[in-house]
Motif scaffolding. Structure first.
Motif, PDB file in Angstrom:
ATOM      1  N   MET A  62      42.491  -4.297  37.239  1.00 26.49           N
ATOM      2  CA  MET A  62      41.412  -4.848  36.414  1.00 26.49           C
ATOM      3  C   MET A  62      40.859  -3.736  35.527  1.00 26.49           C
ATOM      4  SD  MET A  62      39.249  -7.622  36.088  1.00 26.49           S
ATOM      5  CE  MET A  62      38.961  -8.404  37.674  1.00 26.49           C
ATOM      6  N   PRO A  63      40.844  -3.902  34.213  1.00 23.94           N
ATOM      7  CA  PRO A  63      40.341  -2.837  33.329  1.00 23.94           C
ATOM      8  C   PRO A  63      38.835  -2.907  33.100  1.00 23.94           C
ATOM      9  CG  PRO A  63      41.254  -4.592  32.014  1.00 23.94           C
ATOM     10  CD  PRO A  63      41.437  -5.007  33.464  1.00 23.94           C
ATOM     11  N   ASN A  64      38.183  -1.776  33.170  1.00 22.90           N
ATOM     12  CA  ASN A  64      36.802  -1.596  32.696  1.00 22.90           C
ATOM     13  C   ASN A  64      35.716  -2.330  33.469  1.00 22.90           C
ATOM     14  OD1 ASN A  64      37.941  -0.080  30.556  1.00 22.90           O
ATOM     15  ND2 ASN A  64      38.255  -1.951  29.379  1.00 22.90           N
ATOM     16  N   ILE A  65      36.030  -3.033  34.526  1.00 21.71           N
ATOM     17  CA  ILE A  65      35.008  -3.759  35.270  1.00 21.71           C
ATOM     18  C   ILE A  65      35.130  -3.434  36.751  1.00 21.71           C
ATOM     19  CG2 ILE A  65      34.081  -6.021  35.916  1.00 21.71           C
ATOM     20  CD1 ILE A  65      35.132  -7.146  33.324  1.00 21.71           C
ATOM     21  N   GLN A  66      34.004  -3.102  37.371  1.00 24.05           N
ATOM     22  CA  GLN A  66      33.944  -2.845  38.806  1.00 24.05           C
ATOM     23  C   GLN A  66      32.980  -3.854  39.435  1.00 24.05           C
ATOM     24  OE1 GLN A  66      35.937  -0.586  40.207  1.00 24.05           O
ATOM     25  NE2 GLN A  66      36.691   0.070  38.194  1.00 24.05           N
ATOM     26  N   VAL A  67      33.160  -4.102  40.712  1.00 26.34           N
ATOM     27  CA  VAL A  67      32.262  -5.013  41.418  1.00 26.34           C
ATOM     28  C   VAL A  67      30.815  -4.578  41.271  1.00 26.34           C
ATOM     29  CG1 VAL A  67      31.596  -5.894  43.681  1.00 26.34           C
ATOM     30  CG2 VAL A  67      34.010  -5.762  43.065  1.00 26.34           C
ATOM     31  N   SER A  68      30.586  -3.279  41.348  1.00 27.01           N
ATOM     32  CA  SER A  68      29.207  -2.761  41.264  1.00 27.01           C
ATOM     33  C   SER A  68      28.577  -3.009  39.902  1.00 27.01           C
ATOM     34  CB  SER A  68      29.194  -1.262  41.571  1.00 27.01           C
ATOM     35  OG  SER A  68      30.038  -0.546  40.674  1.00 27.01           O
ATOM     36  N   ASP A  69      29.396  -3.286  38.880  1.00 24.29           N
ATOM     37  CA  ASP A  69      28.862  -3.571  37.543  1.00 24.29           C
ATOM     38  C   ASP A  69      28.225  -4.951  37.468  1.00 24.29           C
ATOM     39  OD1 ASP A  69      29.865  -1.158  36.508  1.00 24.29           O
ATOM     40  OD2 ASP A  69      31.765  -2.072  35.935  1.00 24.29           O
ATOM     41  N   ILE A  70      28.693  -5.883  38.303  1.00 28.11           N
ATOM     42  CA  ILE A  70      28.347  -7.285  38.100  1.00 28.11           C
ATOM     43  C   ILE A  70      27.837  -7.998  39.351  1.00 28.11           C
ATOM     44  CG2 ILE A  70      29.933  -7.571  36.151  1.00 28.11           C
ATOM     45  CD1 ILE A  70      31.984  -8.709  38.048  1.00 28.11           C
ATOM     46  N   ASP A  71      27.830  -7.326  40.494  1.00 29.13           N
ATOM     47  CA  ASP A  71      27.483  -8.046  41.725  1.00 29.13           C
ATOM     48  C   ASP A  71      26.012  -8.418  41.819  1.00 29.13           C
ATOM     49  OD1 ASP A  71      26.456  -5.532  42.155  1.00 29.13           O
ATOM     50  OD2 ASP A  71      27.479  -5.202  44.065  1.00 29.13           O
ATOM     51  N   ASP A  72      25.186  -7.940  40.887  1.00 25.38           N
ATOM     52  CA  ASP A  72      23.784  -8.337  40.892  1.00 25.38           C
ATOM     53  C   ASP A  72      23.582  -9.737  40.315  1.00 25.38           C
ATOM     54  OD1 ASP A  72      24.588  -7.309  38.414  1.00 25.38           O
ATOM     55  OD2 ASP A  72      22.542  -6.767  37.832  1.00 25.38           O
ATOM     56  N   VAL A  73      24.537 -10.211  39.517  1.00 23.61           N
ATOM     57  CA  VAL A  73      24.395 -11.533  38.900  1.00 23.61           C
ATOM     58  C   VAL A  73      25.588 -12.451  39.172  1.00 23.61           C
ATOM     59  CG1 VAL A  73      22.842 -10.757  37.058  1.00 23.61           C
ATOM     60  CG2 VAL A  73      25.317 -10.669  36.709  1.00 23.61           C
ATOM     61  N   VAL A  74      26.590 -11.974  39.865  1.00 17.97           N
ATOM     62  CA  VAL A  74      27.755 -12.784  40.218  1.00 17.97           C
ATOM     63  C   VAL A  74      27.763 -13.018  41.724  1.00 17.97           C
ATOM     64  CG1 VAL A  74      30.277 -12.945  40.236  1.00 17.97           C
ATOM     65  CG2 VAL A  74      29.117 -11.904  38.282  1.00 17.97           C
ATOM     66  N   ASN A  75      27.896 -14.265  42.119  1.00 16.65           N
ATOM     67  CA  ASN A  75      27.973 -14.610  43.537  1.00 16.65           C
ATOM     68  C   ASN A  75      29.378 -14.291  44.043  1.00 16.65           C
ATOM     69  OD1 ASN A  75      28.201 -15.847  46.059  1.00 16.65           O
ATOM     70  ND2 ASN A  75      26.940 -17.600  45.476  1.00 16.65           N
ATOM     71  N   MET A  76      29.536 -13.079  44.575  1.00 18.71           N
ATOM     72  CA  MET A  76      30.848 -12.620  45.017  1.00 18.71           C
ATOM     73  C   MET A  76      31.368 -13.455  46.191  1.00 18.71           C
ATOM     74  SD  MET A  76      31.962 -10.265  43.069  1.00 18.71           S
ATOM     75  CE  MET A  76      31.355  -9.181  41.767  1.00 18.71           C
ATOM     76  N   GLY A  77      30.457 -13.949  47.006  1.00 23.83           N
ATOM     77  CA  GLY A  77      30.863 -14.776  48.136  1.00 23.83           C
ATOM     78  C   GLY A  77      31.554 -16.049  47.681  1.00 23.83           C
ATOM     79  N   LYS A  78      31.040 -16.653  46.609  1.00 24.82           N
ATOM     80  CA  LYS A  78      31.648 -17.868  46.074  1.00 24.82           C
ATOM     81  C   LYS A  78      33.034 -17.585  45.535  1.00 24.82           C
ATOM     82  CE  LYS A  78      29.206 -20.782  43.615  1.00 24.82           C
ATOM     83  NZ  LYS A  78      28.462 -21.419  42.478  1.00 24.82           N
ATOM     84  N   VAL A  79      33.174 -16.479  44.791  1.00 25.21           N
ATOM     85  CA  VAL A  79      34.473 -16.124  44.216  1.00 25.21           C
ATOM     86  C   VAL A  79      35.479 -15.835  45.329  1.00 25.21           C
ATOM     87  CG1 VAL A  79      35.705 -14.552  42.688  1.00 25.21           C
ATOM     88  CG2 VAL A  79      33.347 -15.193  42.151  1.00 25.21           C
ATOM     89  N   GLN A  80      35.024 -15.133  46.355  1.00 22.08           N
ATOM     90  CA  GLN A  80      35.895 -14.819  47.480  1.00 22.08           C
ATOM     91  C   GLN A  80      36.365 -16.093  48.181  1.00 22.08           C
ATOM     92  OE1 GLN A  80      35.631 -11.321  50.535  1.00 22.08           O
ATOM     93  NE2 GLN A  80      34.273 -12.925  51.272  1.00 22.08           N
TER      94      GLN A  80
END
Length: 222
Positions: free
Chosen positions: A180-198
């Motif tokens: 994945m280029p240029n994006i890390q989980v720590s960049d977006i986990d404040d506004v993305v529901n990682m549990g749902k994606v998982q």
């Protein structure tokens, strides 16, 4: 009344929005230049941009193709929920992560290029979408939000942040089998529901390659 006439009458809003989008997309190119490129009359192009349903549908397709805008046919759909054809093209990836509904925060506000349509990440245009898995789930009408950025479109759909991330992972980890280029989980986990994606990855695991699914889960939990 013939079937063709009935179809034209029922489709009038579709033609009007498609024509308006084509007119906006033409930009600084003159009507004469575009009509010459497509090999149609200037009068026909004028009718297309006004959404005249008397013009052959193939002419609409030819103009959109000349502008590199075949995906417009999906963007001007009235509603993905009310239409049997699920939109194959919509804002996704970094573009959708940079966009937010009213009252929400975007995930990638600092890298947004939404004011430049040529840099939009469109599902099915340069990036693989996951419509075959998610259908119209978590797509929303982003027309007004895009217009507020100074870009006038007839209608455009966007993925939610979660679906945008799922599309990115599907594109890079499953289809291209690249990092994945240029994006890390720590960049977006404040506004993305990682549990749902998982959970989506787990739910769709039977339809993913073993390597693709495991890479997705590893990236989310890194």
């Amino acid at each position: 009344m013939s079937t063709a006439v009935s179809l034209k009458e029922m489709s009038q809003p579709f033609y009007e929005e498609l024509g308006r989008s084509i007119a906006l997309a033409r930009g600084t190119e003159s009507g004469s230049e575009l009509s010459d490129r497509v090999d149609i009359s200037r009068r026909t192009l004028t009718k297309i941009e006004k959404g005249d349903p008397s013009v052959a549908f193939g002419s609409y397709c030819a103009v959109a193709q000349a502008l590199g805008l075949q995906w417009l046919f999906d963007l001007v759909m009235t509603s993905p929920a009310s239409n049997p054809s699920v939109p194959q093209h919509y804002l996704t990836g970094a573009s959708a992560l940079s966009l937010a509904k009213e009252g929400e925060m975007p995930a990638l506000w600092y890298s947004s290029s939404l004011s430049n349509p040529s840099r939009w990440q469109i599902a099915g245009v340069g990036i693989n979408g996951a419509s075959h898995l998610l259908g119209a789930h978590e797509l929303w009408d982003a027309t007004e939000e895009i217009k507020s950025l100074g870009v006038n479109v007839a209608r455009i759909w966007s993925a939610t942040h979660e679906r945008a991330l799922f599309d990115l992972m599907y594109h890079f980890f499953e289809v291209r089998q690249k990092p994945m280029p240029n994006i890390q989980v720590s960049d977006i986990d404040d506004v993305v529901n990682m549990g749902k994606v998982q959970q989506w990855v787990k739910d769709f695991r039977p339809f993913l390659s073993s390597k693709g699914a495991s890479t997705m889960l590893k990236w989310i939990n890194h």
